[in-house]
Design a protein around this motif. Structure first.
Motif, PDB file in Angstrom:
ATOM      1  N   GLU A   1       1.550  -0.358  -8.348  1.00 47.02           N
ATOM      2  CA  GLU A   1       1.951  -1.349  -9.356  1.00 47.02           C
ATOM      3  C   GLU A   1       2.147  -0.682 -10.724  1.00 47.02           C
ATOM      4  O   GLU A   1       3.083  -0.978 -11.453  1.00 47.02           O
ATOM      5  CB  GLU A   1       0.848  -2.415  -9.463  1.00 47.02           C
ATOM      6  N   LEU A   2       1.227   0.246 -11.029  1.00 49.01           N
ATOM      7  CA  LEU A   2       1.273   0.987 -12.285  1.00 49.01           C
ATOM      8  C   LEU A   2       2.543   1.839 -12.361  1.00 49.01           C
ATOM      9  O   LEU A   2       3.234   1.855 -13.389  1.00 49.01           O
ATOM     10  CB  LEU A   2       0.028   1.889 -12.363  1.00 49.01           C
ATOM     11  N   ILE A   3       2.857   2.526 -11.252  1.00 49.12           N
ATOM     12  CA  ILE A   3       4.056   3.379 -11.195  1.00 49.12           C
ATOM     13  C   ILE A   3       5.310   2.532 -11.420  1.00 49.12           C
ATOM     14  O   ILE A   3       6.198   2.900 -12.192  1.00 49.12           O
ATOM     15  CB  ILE A   3       4.113   4.140  -9.846  1.00 49.12           C
TER      16      ILE A   3
ATOM     17  N   GLU B   1       9.802   0.993 -14.928  1.00 47.93           N
ATOM     18  CA  GLU B   1      10.657  -0.060 -15.504  1.00 47.93           C
ATOM     19  C   GLU B   1      10.907   0.152 -16.996  1.00 47.93           C
ATOM     20  O   GLU B   1      11.921  -0.275 -17.534  1.00 47.93           O
ATOM     21  CB  GLU B   1       9.982  -1.429 -15.336  1.00 47.93           C
ATOM     22  N   ASN B   2       9.939   0.788 -17.679  1.00 43.66           N
ATOM     23  CA  ASN B   2      10.024   0.921 -19.135  1.00 43.66           C
ATOM     24  C   ASN B   2      10.466   2.306 -19.601  1.00 43.66           C
ATOM     25  O   ASN B   2      10.344   2.626 -20.777  1.00 43.66           O
ATOM     26  CB  ASN B   2       8.664   0.570 -19.761  1.00 43.66           C
ATOM     27  N   ASP B   3      10.954   3.135 -18.673  1.00 44.18           N
ATOM     28  CA  ASP B   3      11.397   4.483 -19.036  1.00 44.18           C
ATOM     29  C   ASP B   3      12.533   4.905 -18.105  1.00 44.18           C
ATOM     30  O   ASP B   3      12.337   5.018 -16.895  1.00 44.18           O
ATOM     31  CB  ASP B   3      10.210   5.450 -18.926  1.00 44.18           C
ATOM     32  N   GLU B   4      13.708   5.150 -18.668  1.00 40.26           N
ATOM     33  CA  GLU B   4      14.886   5.443 -17.833  1.00 40.26           C
ATOM     34  C   GLU B   4      14.719   6.713 -16.999  1.00 40.26           C
ATOM     35  O   GLU B   4      15.088   6.761 -15.825  1.00 40.26           O
ATOM     36  CB  GLU B   4      16.133   5.577 -18.723  1.00 40.26           C
TER      37      GLU B   4
ATOM     38  N   MET C   1      12.483   6.021 -14.220  1.00 38.34           N
ATOM     39  CA  MET C   1      13.162   5.100 -13.302  1.00 38.34           C
ATOM     40  C   MET C   1      14.005   5.895 -12.298  1.00 38.34           C
ATOM     41  O   MET C   1      13.984   5.647 -11.093  1.00 38.34           O
ATOM     42  CB  MET C   1      14.045   4.140 -14.115  1.00 38.34           C
ATOM     43  N   GLU C   2      14.742   6.912 -12.818  1.00 42.22           N
ATOM     44  CA  GLU C   2      15.568   7.747 -11.929  1.00 42.22           C
ATOM     45  C   GLU C   2      14.696   8.480 -10.915  1.00 42.22           C
ATOM     46  O   GLU C   2      15.010   8.551  -9.731  1.00 42.22           O
ATOM     47  CB  GLU C   2      16.360   8.762 -12.768  1.00 42.22           C
TER      48      GLU C   2
ATOM     49  N   GLU D   1      10.781  10.673  -6.081  1.00 41.82           N
ATOM     50  CA  GLU D   1       9.951  11.782  -6.575  1.00 41.82           C
ATOM     51  C   GLU D   1       8.600  11.269  -7.080  1.00 41.82           C
ATOM     52  O   GLU D   1       8.502  10.180  -7.613  1.00 41.82           O
ATOM     53  CB  GLU D   1      10.664  12.493  -7.733  1.00 41.82           C
ATOM     54  N   GLU D   2       7.584  12.103  -6.933  1.00 36.46           N
ATOM     55  CA  GLU D   2       6.248  11.787  -7.452  1.00 36.46           C
ATOM     56  C   GLU D   2       6.212  11.982  -8.966  1.00 36.46           C
ATOM     57  O   GLU D   2       6.870  12.884  -9.486  1.00 36.46           O
ATOM     58  CB  GLU D   2       5.207  12.727  -6.825  1.00 36.46           C
ATOM     59  N   PHE D   3       5.431  11.185  -9.659  1.00 41.48           N
ATOM     60  CA  PHE D   3       5.223  11.403 -11.094  1.00 41.48           C
ATOM     61  C   PHE D   3       4.058  12.371 -11.272  1.00 41.48           C
ATOM     62  O   PHE D   3       3.059  12.290 -10.545  1.00 41.48           O
ATOM     63  CB  PHE D   3       4.864  10.098 -11.824  1.00 41.48           C
ATOM     64  N   THR D   4       4.163  13.249 -12.276  1.00 35.68           N
ATOM     65  CA  THR D   4       3.017  14.112 -12.595  1.00 35.68           C
ATOM     66  C   THR D   4       1.979  13.282 -13.351  1.00 35.68           C
ATOM     67  O   THR D   4       2.295  12.203 -13.882  1.00 35.68           O
ATOM     68  CB  THR D   4       3.444  15.294 -13.494  1.00 35.68           C
ATOM     69  N   GLN D   5       0.756  13.808 -13.436  1.00 39.12           N
ATOM     70  CA  GLN D   5      -0.310  13.122 -14.201  1.00 39.12           C
ATOM     71  C   GLN D   5       0.126  12.914 -15.652  1.00 39.12           C
ATOM     72  O   GLN D   5      -0.101  11.859 -16.232  1.00 39.12           O
ATOM     73  CB  GLN D   5      -1.603  13.954 -14.177  1.00 39.12           C
TER      74      GLN D   5
END
Length: 679
Positions: free
Chosen positions: A209-211, A216-219, A222-223, A229-233
């Motif tokens: 949910e956090l991801i 949603e708030n960062d283009e 979002m891509e 792709e995984e987000f880094t810490q």
């Protein structure tokens, strides 16, 4: 305390319903940052932020305390604000200068009225919000029930960042959603442990949910998200910070301020996720601009003098400088600067943009004023304080202390702009208007503690009036013979109702029955007599008096004799012309949520009110009514209990109206007893 740059400062307001644990949480912050070596307790009166004798006696916060702490290379100015509605003015002024808020919510009581109120105020002020579900160690503590309440009330932007391990007596730590690690506390400190199996699904679901929220708030994110792709810490943390700043995420953490569990995690969240004064949109700090500071609170001390607490909005403020008060157009000499920690004042040589400090003994500056560079004047937006809703009469226990009370109240008004004082010239009473009974009680106690004046509080006297309903013609004759000159004045006066003005006098004398020079004395005698009517000695209004006849004595007549004759006629006329008592009628506007409409209307009817209309406005109902002032005593308190403090009202004078006979009779009897006592 070392020097910090603006980007290393966090100004955080602790706001909530009363009793959610803000002051104890502040103690935990002080303990974790090694300012104190043991935590104080509210019930023992040993906390740093509640130091006023009234706060210690009542075990509640009454005014906002500034508590700076240092954590992970940042300076955090914690503003511990009152939770009780009587002291809401302190919350209004505190929210004017903080850059974000933490809303503690009791895990046992859940979301309360105060939670809703402070949330709405924070939103109105465009402030980033973190919820902290506190008191997880308490009996009946229920994290998930409280979390669901927060989601129901405040929407899907409420997402947990931590989950509790255990609850009530067994509460011992939390799971971090971001790192998927668990932390457990004991006497030795905190240690990392395995995530309990029963929480794993919840943690993974909250992280997903956090991801989604931060994508949603960062283009760019979002891509990445759609690319699988995984987000880094680091990206996660930056995304959370951005979403919180723009109000698209309101994370939830949990802990126990009393047991000091999870409070270090909350300090981490403040540093990592909450904005510095440079990051906010509302009143962004400017490091290199001309000096400007906003005074949001004043402390009146009979010994030290006035202490002005301010936030530097622009530039760097130094001790021994001269600034302009742009509201008053007066220059102020800034002597020694301080940072405050509760009642402790710590001298500093300078304060940078975004920081909060204090200065003593400014001559002209009050709460809401702007101090700025002499060559570049600026006036910052003032504080919009709520209007007081309750009035009580205040008088000293000892005769002769009236001036002391007056001076004391004036000094306290510098400290608290949410109460007003006025002298009612008609009743002779000094009236204090406040936010509630507790607020006015605290003011009277402060008069005792700070200025040595003992007071009593009573309901204000209702300013009734008297008038007549009939028309009469009466004689007033004053004749007194003594040695030498006597006294002689003789008039015939018609009295009749006059609804259009308070008093009208007409002279219809023909043929000099009353000589011209005595006619002003007749009018003066009537005007003086009108100060006390015949029913209950209240002022008389709405009458017309016509002087139609009379006689005089060439030697014994005088102005005084005609004044007395007029007053005799007045008394007789009032008694014969069907006198009635008038009561003040107020126009009342009550704003409440729809579910309380029935109770409010029923209550106003009981108060002899007439409902004039109802309309919907911003999801609330506005009820307009006319109610006798005598029935509105302590209405602020009653409205609060009827609506669980969700209702507001305002009241203005409408007109005078005849009091019903049963009400009038009671007032007349009470007034007679009072007058007999006085005499």
């Amino acid at each position: 305390m070392k020097d910090y740059k603006t980007n290393q400062i966090r100004n955080v307001g602790l706001v909530s319903h009363g009793g959610a644990g803000k002051t104890t949480l502040t103690e935990a912050f002080l303990f974790n940052t090694k300012v104190i070596d043991r935590m104080g307790r509210v019930e023992n009166g040993t906390t740093v932020s509640d130091y006023d004798p009234e706060e210690i006696a009542r075990q509640i916060s009454i005014s906002t305390s500034v508590i700076p702490v240092e954590w992970r290379e940042c300076k955090i100015n914690i503003l511990d604000m009152p939770g009780y509605f009587d002291f809401f003015g302190e919350v209004v002024s505190g929210l004017r200068v903080v850059d974000s808020v933490i809303i503690p919510v009791c895990a046992a009581s859940g979301v309360e009225v105060g939670t809703e109120k402070v949330f709405n105020m924070a939103k109105k002020n465009k402030l980033p919000i973190i919820f902290f579900i506190n008191k997880m160690d308490r009996e009946n503590a229920d994290y998930f029930k409280t979390l669901n309440q927060l989601m129901d009330k405040f929407g899907n932007k409420v997402i947990p960042l931590t989950f509790p391990i255990g609850s009530e007596q067994s509460f011992k730590g939390y799971v971090d959603v971001l790192t998927q690690k668990a932390y457990v506390y004991d006497e030795k400190g905190v240690k990392e442990t395995e995530v309990p199996a029963d929480l794993m699904d919840k943690v993974l679901s909250a992280k997903e949910e956090l991801i989604e929220n931060i994508a949603e708030n960062d283009e760019t994110l979002m891509e990445k998200y759609f690319g699988g792709e995984e987000f880094t810490q680091e990206e996660m943390k930056e995304g959370i910070k951005n979403s919180i700043r723009i109000g698209e995420l309101m994370p939830v953490l949990c802990g126990s301020s009393l047991k000091n569990i999870g409070t270090d995690k909350l300090l981490d969240a403040i540093v990592e996720f909450l904005p510095s004064p440079l990051d906010i949109e509302r009143e962004k700090a400017s490091e290199n601009g001309p000096v400007a500071a906003f005074v949001f609170k004043t402390i009146a001390d009979p010994y030290v003098g006035r202490l002005s607490i301010f936030k530097v909005v622009s530039g760097t403020l130094t001790s021994d400088s001269t600034l302009l008060n742009s509201n008053k157009q007066m220059q102020e000499k800034i002597s020694q600067l301080y940072i405050l920690r509760g009642k402790k004042q710590m001298p500093v040589s300078k304060l940078v943009a975004g920081d909060i400090g204090a200065v003593a003994k400014l001559q002209y500056t009050m709460t809401g004023d702007t101090l700025c560079d002499l060559s570049k004047p600026v006036t910052l937006a003032p504080i919009d304080f709520p209007q007081p809703t309750l009035s009580l009469a205040i008088e000293p226990k000892s005769k002769g202390d009236e001036e002391k009370i007056s001076n004391g109240l004036q000094r306290l008004q510098e400290e608290d702009p949410t109460f007003k004082v006025e002298k009612n010239l008609e009743t002779g009473q000094m009236i204090v208007y406040g936010m509630g009974e507790q607020h006015i009680e605290v003011i009277s106690k402060k008069l005792m503690n700070k200025f040595g004046v003992e007071c009593t509080l009573t309901d204000p006297i209702v300013p009734y009036r008297e008038t007549i309903k009939g028309k009469v013609k009466v004689e007033g004759k004053h004749k007194k013979q003594t040695g030498g000159h006597g006294q002689y004045g003789h008039v015939w006066i018609e009295f009749e109702p006059n609804p259009n003005s308070e008093f009208e006098f007409e002279d219809k004398i023909f043929g000099g029955a009353v000589p011209k020079q005595y006619i002003p004395a007749v009018e003066k005698g009537l005007r003086e007599s009108m100060k006390e009517g015949v029913l209950a000695r209240y002022p008389v209004v709405n009458i017309k008096a016509t002087l139609v006849d009379g006689s005089y004595h060439p030697v014994d007549s005088s102005e005084m004799a005609f004044k007395i004759a007029a007053s005799l006629a007045f008394k007789k006329g009032m008694e014969q012309a069907n006198p009635v008592l008038l009561e003040p009628i107020m126009r009342v506007e009550v704003v409440v949520p729809e579910e309380y409409m029935g109770d409010i209307i029923g209550d106003l009817n009981k108060r002899r009110g007439r409902i004039l209309g109802m309309e919907s406005k911003d999801n609330l109902e506005v009820i307009t009514a006319e109610v006798p002032l005598a029935e509105m005593n302590r209405y602020a308190t009653d409205l609060r209990s009827l609506t669980q403090a969700r209702g507001d009202f305002k009241m203005t004078f409408a007109r005078y109206e005849e009091a019903p006979p049963n009400v009038a009779q009671k007032i007349i009897e009470e007034r007679k007893k009072l007058k007999e006592k006085e005499e």
